[in-house]
Write a protein that holds these residues in place. Structure first.
Motif, PDB file in Angstrom:
ATOM      1  N   ASP A 133       0.870  -1.150   0.083  1.00 48.30           N
ATOM      2  CA  ASP A 133      -0.131   0.034   0.112  1.00 48.30           C
ATOM      3  C   ASP A 133       0.964   1.344   0.077  1.00 48.30           C
ATOM      4  O   ASP A 133       0.482   2.354  -0.644  1.00 48.30           O
ATOM      5  CB  ASP A 133      -0.890  -0.178   1.174  1.00 48.30           C
ATOM      6  N   VAL A 134       1.954   1.258   0.589  1.00 43.30           N
ATOM      7  CA  VAL A 134       2.864   2.128   0.799  1.00 43.30           C
ATOM      8  C   VAL A 134       3.433   2.808  -0.756  1.00 43.30           C
ATOM      9  O   VAL A 134       3.584   3.925  -1.102  1.00 43.30           O
ATOM     10  CB  VAL A 134       4.150   2.161   1.679  1.00 43.30           C
ATOM     11  N   GLY A 135       3.642   1.766  -1.477  1.00 45.51           N
ATOM     12  CA  GLY A 135       4.093   1.864  -2.715  1.00 45.51           C
ATOM     13  C   GLY A 135       3.103   2.439  -3.838  1.00 45.51           C
ATOM     14  O   GLY A 135       3.437   3.257  -4.782  1.00 45.51           O
ATOM     15  N   ASN A 136       1.837   2.445  -3.276  1.00 43.40           N
ATOM     16  CA  ASN A 136       0.684   2.964  -4.085  1.00 43.40           C
ATOM     17  C   ASN A 136       0.306   4.450  -3.747  1.00 43.40           C
ATOM     18  O   ASN A 136      -0.278   4.938  -4.492  1.00 43.40           O
ATOM     19  CB  ASN A 136      -0.626   2.267  -4.018  1.00 43.40           C
ATOM     20  N   LEU A 137       0.956   5.029  -2.677  1.00 42.42           N
ATOM     21  CA  LEU A 137       0.668   6.336  -2.554  1.00 42.42           C
ATOM     22  C   LEU A 137       1.119   7.245  -3.594  1.00 42.42           C
ATOM     23  O   LEU A 137       2.019   7.115  -3.990  1.00 42.42           O
ATOM     24  CB  LEU A 137       1.208   6.765  -1.044  1.00 42.42           C
ATOM     25  N   ASN A 138       0.292   8.237  -3.623  1.00 40.81           N
ATOM     26  CA  ASN A 138       0.688   9.414  -4.755  1.00 40.81           C
ATOM     27  C   ASN A 138      -0.210  10.643  -4.007  1.00 40.81           C
ATOM     28  O   ASN A 138      -0.749  10.664  -3.216  1.00 40.81           O
ATOM     29  CB  ASN A 138       0.043   9.052  -6.111  1.00 40.81           C
ATOM     30  N   PHE A 139      -0.027  11.734  -4.778  1.00 41.29           N
ATOM     31  CA  PHE A 139      -0.378  12.902  -4.482  1.00 41.29           C
ATOM     32  C   PHE A 139      -1.972  12.981  -4.345  1.00 41.29           C
ATOM     33  O   PHE A 139      -2.528  13.585  -3.282  1.00 41.29           O
ATOM     34  CB  PHE A 139      -0.091  14.150  -5.437  1.00 41.29           C
ATOM     35  N   PHE A 140      -2.748  12.364  -5.327  1.00 38.90           N
ATOM     36  CA  PHE A 140      -4.291  12.249  -5.170  1.00 38.90           C
ATOM     37  C   PHE A 140      -4.572  11.522  -3.997  1.00 38.90           C
ATOM     38  O   PHE A 140      -5.542  11.794  -3.293  1.00 38.90           O
ATOM     39  CB  PHE A 140      -4.774  11.693  -6.506  1.00 38.90           C
ATOM     40  N   ILE A 141      -4.006  10.414  -3.644  1.00 43.31           N
ATOM     41  CA  ILE A 141      -4.442   9.586  -2.415  1.00 43.31           C
ATOM     42  C   ILE A 141      -4.133  10.581  -0.954  1.00 43.31           C
ATOM     43  O   ILE A 141      -5.282  10.482  -0.360  1.00 43.31           O
ATOM     44  CB  ILE A 141      -3.720   8.335  -2.185  1.00 43.31           C
ATOM     45  N   ILE A 142      -3.128  11.122  -0.861  1.00 42.14           N
ATOM     46  CA  ILE A 142      -3.037  11.860   0.106  1.00 42.14           C
ATOM     47  C   ILE A 142      -3.922  13.111   0.089  1.00 42.14           C
ATOM     48  O   ILE A 142      -4.495  13.403   1.225  1.00 42.14           O
ATOM     49  CB  ILE A 142      -1.429  12.597   0.256  1.00 42.14           C
ATOM     50  N   GLU A 143      -4.315  13.671  -1.032  1.00 44.70           N
ATOM     51  CA  GLU A 143      -5.275  14.782  -1.024  1.00 44.70           C
ATOM     52  C   GLU A 143      -6.577  14.252  -0.686  1.00 44.70           C
ATOM     53  O   GLU A 143      -7.305  14.941   0.091  1.00 44.70           O
ATOM     54  CB  GLU A 143      -5.240  15.351  -2.415  1.00 44.70           C
ATOM     55  N   HIS A 144      -6.893  13.251  -0.930  1.00 45.11           N
ATOM     56  CA  HIS A 144      -8.197  12.456  -0.727  1.00 45.11           C
ATOM     57  C   HIS A 144      -8.134  12.124   0.802  1.00 45.11           C
ATOM     58  O   HIS A 144      -9.394  12.555   1.407  1.00 45.11           O
ATOM     59  CB  HIS A 144      -8.349  11.082  -1.406  1.00 45.11           C
ATOM     60  N   ALA A 145      -7.130  11.759   1.324  1.00 41.03           N
ATOM     61  CA  ALA A 145      -7.019  11.402   2.861  1.00 41.03           C
ATOM     62  C   ALA A 145      -7.321  12.599   3.640  1.00 41.03           C
ATOM     63  O   ALA A 145      -7.969  12.709   4.504  1.00 41.03           O
ATOM     64  CB  ALA A 145      -5.632  10.641   3.119  1.00 41.03           C
ATOM     65  N   VAL A 146      -6.496  13.657   3.187  1.00 42.08           N
ATOM     66  CA  VAL A 146      -6.449  14.970   3.862  1.00 42.08           C
ATOM     67  C   VAL A 146      -7.900  15.545   3.977  1.00 42.08           C
ATOM     68  O   VAL A 146      -8.536  16.161   4.711  1.00 42.08           O
ATOM     69  CB  VAL A 146      -5.509  15.729   3.524  1.00 42.08           C
ATOM     70  N   ASN A 147      -8.715  15.729   2.667  1.00 43.09           N
ATOM     71  CA  ASN A 147      -9.892  16.046   2.656  1.00 43.09           C
ATOM     72  C   ASN A 147     -11.002  15.249   3.557  1.00 43.09           C
ATOM     73  O   ASN A 147     -11.622  15.763   4.154  1.00 43.09           O
ATOM     74  CB  ASN A 147     -10.479  16.014   1.137  1.00 43.09           C
ATOM     75  N   LYS A 148     -10.721  13.849   3.615  1.00 44.41           N
ATOM     76  CA  LYS A 148     -11.660  13.136   4.385  1.00 44.41           C
ATOM     77  C   LYS A 148     -11.470  13.563   5.812  1.00 44.41           C
ATOM     78  O   LYS A 148     -12.355  13.638   6.764  1.00 44.41           O
ATOM     79  CB  LYS A 148     -11.458  11.670   4.437  1.00 44.41           C
ATOM     80  N   PHE A 149     -10.238  13.536   6.402  1.00 42.93           N
ATOM     81  CA  PHE A 149      -9.715  14.201   7.704  1.00 42.93           C
ATOM     82  C   PHE A 149     -10.486  15.347   8.123  1.00 42.93           C
ATOM     83  O   PHE A 149     -11.033  15.602   9.118  1.00 42.93           O
ATOM     84  CB  PHE A 149      -8.268  14.348   7.763  1.00 42.93           C
ATOM     85  N   LYS A 150     -10.240  16.431   7.151  1.00 38.74           N
ATOM     86  CA  LYS A 150     -11.036  17.675   7.269  1.00 38.74           C
ATOM     87  C   LYS A 150     -12.356  17.638   7.479  1.00 38.74           C
ATOM     88  O   LYS A 150     -12.764  18.228   8.506  1.00 38.74           O
ATOM     89  CB  LYS A 150     -10.506  18.771   6.193  1.00 38.74           C
ATOM     90  N   ALA A 151     -12.962  16.816   6.465  1.00 42.47           N
ATOM     91  CA  ALA A 151     -14.539  16.540   6.761  1.00 42.47           C
ATOM     92  C   ALA A 151     -14.801  16.099   8.007  1.00 42.47           C
ATOM     93  O   ALA A 151     -15.939  16.682   8.814  1.00 42.47           O
ATOM     94  CB  ALA A 151     -14.933  15.813   5.597  1.00 42.47           C
TER      95      ALA A 151
END
Length: 76
Positions: A5-23
């Motif tokens: 899973d770490v190898g699959n991380l990219n900008f879009f996944i991190i952005e998605h996670a941060v948006n979920k966290f903020k919500a």
């Protein structure tokens, strides 16, 4: 996180996670922020494809409801 899973991380996944966290943070107080953010990142590696698919379906529905598209259909 798992090594694969770490190898699959990219900008879009991190952005998605941060948006979920903020919500989630707007709705309730998050006590263990780092742990919660880690969970958001891990879950985003699996959820992002589903969210993109759903948003694509919603975009297609709104496109088909557009007045010019309906006018073309009516005119033949």
């Amino acid at each position: 996180m798992l090594k694969g899973d770490v190898g699959n991380l990219n900008f879009f996944i991190i952005e998605h996670a941060v948006n979920k966290f903020k919500a989630a943070n707007r709705e309730k107080e998050i006590r263990h922020r780092i742990g919660y953010l880690k969970a958001c990142i891990y879950n985003s590696t699996h959820e992002i494809d589903v969210d993109i698919e759903v948003s694509g379906i919603n975009m297609m529905k709104s496109y088909l409801k557009h007045p010019l598209i309906n006018l073309k259909k009516k005119m033949g």
